[in-house]
Motif scaffolding. Structure first.
Motif, PDB file in Angstrom:
ATOM      1  N   GLY A   1      -8.186  -5.703  12.299  1.00 31.91           N
ATOM      2  CA  GLY A   1      -7.766  -4.406  12.830  1.00 31.91           C
ATOM      3  C   GLY A   1      -7.906  -3.354  11.742  1.00 31.91           C
TER       4      GLY A   1
ATOM      5  N   ALA B   1      -7.815   2.342   6.593  1.00 31.36           N
ATOM      6  CA  ALA B   1      -7.117   1.114   6.214  1.00 31.36           C
ATOM      7  C   ALA B   1      -7.536   0.009   7.166  1.00 31.36           C
ATOM      8  CB  ALA B   1      -5.594   1.310   6.277  1.00 31.36           C
TER       9      ALA B   1
ATOM     10  N   GLU C   1      -4.914  -6.642   3.251  1.00 28.37           N
ATOM     11  CA  GLU C   1      -5.110  -5.301   3.772  1.00 28.37           C
ATOM     12  C   GLU C   1      -5.855  -4.474   2.748  1.00 28.37           C
ATOM     13  OE1 GLU C   1      -2.012  -3.221   5.920  1.00 28.37           O
ATOM     14  OE2 GLU C   1      -0.861  -5.072   5.931  1.00 28.37           O
TER      15      GLU C   1
ATOM     16  N   PHE D   1      -2.435   0.850  16.423  1.00 29.34           N
ATOM     17  CA  PHE D   1      -1.476   0.462  15.383  1.00 29.34           C
ATOM     18  C   PHE D   1      -0.661   1.707  15.072  1.00 29.34           C
ATOM     19  CE2 PHE D   1      -5.269  -2.192  14.544  1.00 29.34           C
ATOM     20  CZ  PHE D   1      -4.705  -3.438  14.793  1.00 29.34           C
TER      21      PHE D   1
ATOM     22  N   GLN E   1       0.824  -1.207   0.000  1.00 27.53           N
ATOM     23  CA  GLN E   1       0.000   0.000   0.000  1.00 27.53           C
ATOM     24  C   GLN E   1       0.861   1.261   0.000  1.00 27.53           C
ATOM     25  OE1 GLN E   1      -1.745  -2.190   3.222  1.00 27.53           O
ATOM     26  NE2 GLN E   1      -3.671  -1.121   2.831  1.00 27.53           N
TER      27      GLN E   1
ATOM     28  N   PHE F   1       0.437   2.798  12.326  1.00 28.28           N
ATOM     29  CA  PHE F   1       0.141   3.416  11.021  1.00 28.28           C
ATOM     30  C   PHE F   1      -1.263   3.981  10.914  1.00 28.28           C
ATOM     31  CE2 PHE F   1      -0.900  -1.048  10.778  1.00 28.28           C
ATOM     32  CZ  PHE F   1       0.286  -1.706  11.139  1.00 28.28           C
ATOM     33  N   THR F   2      -2.078   3.822  11.971  1.00 21.20           N
ATOM     34  CA  THR F   2      -3.430   4.404  11.949  1.00 21.20           C
ATOM     35  C   THR F   2      -3.677   5.184  13.236  1.00 21.20           C
ATOM     36  OG1 THR F   2      -4.194   2.235  12.701  1.00 21.20           O
ATOM     37  CG2 THR F   2      -4.593   2.784  10.388  1.00 21.20           C
TER      38      THR F   2
ATOM     39  N   GLY G   1      -6.701  -4.453   8.095  1.00 15.37           N
ATOM     40  CA  GLY G   1      -5.886  -5.637   7.801  1.00 15.37           C
ATOM     41  C   GLY G   1      -6.490  -6.842   8.480  1.00 15.37           C
TER      42      GLY G   1
ATOM     43  N   GLN H   1      -2.263 -12.451   4.451  1.00 15.74           N
ATOM     44  CA  GLN H   1      -2.915 -11.260   4.968  1.00 15.74           C
ATOM     45  C   GLN H   1      -3.633 -10.559   3.815  1.00 15.74           C
ATOM     46  OE1 GLN H   1      -0.415  -8.106   6.526  1.00 15.74           O
ATOM     47  NE2 GLN H   1      -1.517  -8.094   8.454  1.00 15.74           N
TER      48      GLN H   1
HETATM   49  C1  2NL Z   1      -4.251  -6.385  11.786  1.00 14.40           C
HETATM   50  C2  2NL Z   1      -4.178  -4.936  11.578  1.00 14.40           C
HETATM   51  C3  2NL Z   1      -3.974  -3.239   9.975  1.00 14.40           C
HETATM   52  C4  2NL Z   1      -3.430  -1.475   8.459  1.00 14.40           C
HETATM   53  C5  2NL Z   1      -3.368  -2.812   8.829  1.00 14.40           C
HETATM   54  C6  2NL Z   1      -2.429   0.160   6.940  1.00 14.40           C
HETATM   55  C7  2NL Z   1      -1.723   0.342   5.769  1.00 14.40           C
HETATM   56  C8  2NL Z   1      -1.372   1.617   5.400  1.00 14.40           C
HETATM   57  C9  2NL Z   1      -1.689   2.667   6.167  1.00 14.40           C
HETATM   58  C10 2NL Z   1      -2.379   2.439   7.305  1.00 14.40           C
HETATM   59 CL1  2NL Z   1      -0.478   1.860   3.978  1.00 14.40          CL
HETATM   60  N1  2NL Z   1      -2.740   1.211   7.685  1.00 14.40           N
HETATM   61  N2  2NL Z   1      -2.786  -1.097   7.301  1.00 14.40           N
HETATM   62  C11 2NL Z   1      -4.139  -0.592   9.256  1.00 14.40           C
HETATM   63  C12 2NL Z   1      -4.732  -1.070  10.424  1.00 14.40           C
HETATM   64  C13 2NL Z   1      -4.658  -2.374  10.793  1.00 14.40           C
HETATM   65  O1  2NL Z   1      -3.862  -4.578  10.271  1.00 14.40           O
HETATM   66  O2  2NL Z   1      -4.591  -6.816  12.855  1.00 14.40           O
HETATM   67  N3  2NL Z   1      -3.984  -7.145  10.777  1.00 14.40           N
HETATM   68  C14 2NL Z   1      -4.052  -8.567  10.871  1.00 14.40           C
END
Ligand code: 2NL
Length: 344
Positions: A286, A309, A214, A252, A175, A254-255, A311, A212
């Motif tokens: 998430g 976002a 996303e 997280f 992403q 990134f968020t 995932g 995964q």
């Molecule tokens: C989880 C949580 C997550 C994201 C993945 C993401 C990617 C970009 C920017 C912001 Cl480029 N966020 N990805 C965001 C929140 C959660 O995954 O538990 N995954 C199994």
């Protein structure tokens, strides 16, 4: 001599008649017609004959030689013919027999779950994006607001190849790469399925390699309610219209803000059971609003653009949906496990 020649003829024809292979025929030829054979032996006595008798005996000898030769040839052809017939009979194929059944394969359960999720999101206008499994530290961590030495890196035990190269721990670098390619211009609306890697000890719910998916939606005016609506559609599509969702605050890097989504437990209808561990809710994924640092590092103006976002792990989705009790079933390729899902 005449009598002896006729005897030879009888003997030879009899032996030829009873011969069962070509080797025997060859022996018979040498014994009767050869340089030291029976006919030559008889003809050695020609000297004792009268002038008148000699041509008569000579002619008879030649005639008998020809007859034996011919008999040998005929028998040889017969033996060859018989051998060919036997071979044809032995190698005969019964073309009317039914064929061996062909074992039909089918997509792996994980592949089907990933496809189902892809189909749902592409129907809502998302594109599917892919990227490398060997990533740089920059795309896997730094561009996602995880600078070197950030404590949150500990959440993802990593297989490093060199100081800068690693096996990706999430599909978010795909992403980050896609965002960068858009050079600050929205919208970006993608889902990223793929294999990811984490240093972990394998057990019923952990694997060092898993998949995964996303999702990312960046545009002007994207809000938390868009995220909630999208996840609600997803949950109901995958698990049934009667399911409710709930968002809990989470973290997280990134968020911001970040949430975890639960779906209501189908087994106990929210009463609490062993599957949902008494809570009535099951954690599914998430998500959150894309951190402004992530947008800025990818070249987007975080005042103009917002995004959400999420995932999730297709293994977990498949385990909940189909009652798979051990994540290792997905990777050990036991045909008895795989076959159960051919119809789904
Ligand atoms: C989880 C949580 C997550 C994201 C993945 C993401 C990617 C970009 C920017 C912001 Cl480029 N966020 N990805 C965001 C929140 C959660 O995954 O538990 N995954 C199994």
């Amino acid at each position: 001599m005449k009598e002896r020649l006729n005897e030879i003829k009888e003997e030879a024809l009899e032996q030829i008649q009873s011969a069962v292979d070509e080797k025997t025929l060859q022996d018979v030829r040498v014994y009767f017609l050869g340089k030291k054979g029976q006919i030559t032996e008889v003809l050695k006595g020609m000297g004792k004959l009268s002038k008148e008798e000699r041509p008569v005996i000579g002619q008879l000898a030649n005639q008998i030689r020809d007859e034996i030769s011919e008999a040998l040839e005929t028998k040889k052809t017969k033996l060859e013919q018989a051998a060919l017939e036997q071979q044809l009979e032995e190698e005969a194929v019964d073309v009317t027999l039914p064929g061996r059944p062909v074992q039909a394969g089918g997509p792996h359960l994980l592949r089907k779950v990933i496809r189902e999720i892809e189909d749902l999101f592409t129907s809502m206008g998302y594109s599917v994006a892919e990227g490398p499994e060997v990533e740089t530290d920059f795309y896997n961590f730094e561009s996602l607001n995880l600078p070197k030495n950030h404590p949150a890196r500990d959440m993802q035990d990593t297989f490093f190849i060199t100081k800068e190269l690693l096996m990706r721990t999430q599909t978010s670098p795909v992403q980050a790469r896609t965002l960068r390619k858009h050079e600050g211009q929205g919208p970006v609306k993608i889902i990223c399925p793929g294999k990811v890697y984490r240093r972990d000890t394998d057990d019923a719910t952990h694997s060092h390699q898993f998949t995964q998916i996303e999702g990312l939606y960046v545009d002007e005016n994207i809000r938390m309610s868009d995220l909630k609506g999208t996840l609600n559609v997803f949950a109901k599509h995958m698990f049934g219209e009667d399911r409710a969702i709930r968002l809990r605050p989470s973290f997280f890097p990134f968020t911001e803000p970040s949430v975890e989504m639960d779906i209501s437990c189908k087994i106990c209808q929210g009463e609490g059971c062993s599957v949902c561990k008494g809570s009535g809710w099951i954690e599914i994924l998430g998500a959150g609003m894309v951190h402004p640092n992530v947008l800025e590092m990818a070249g987007f103006d975080s005042n103009q653009y917002k995004g959400f976002a999420f995932g999730m792990g297709p293994e977990r989705i498949a385990m909940l949906k189909y009652g798979v009790e051990d994540i290792r079933h997905f990777y050990t390729n036991d045909i008895r496990f795989l076959k159960q899902f051919h119809g789904v």
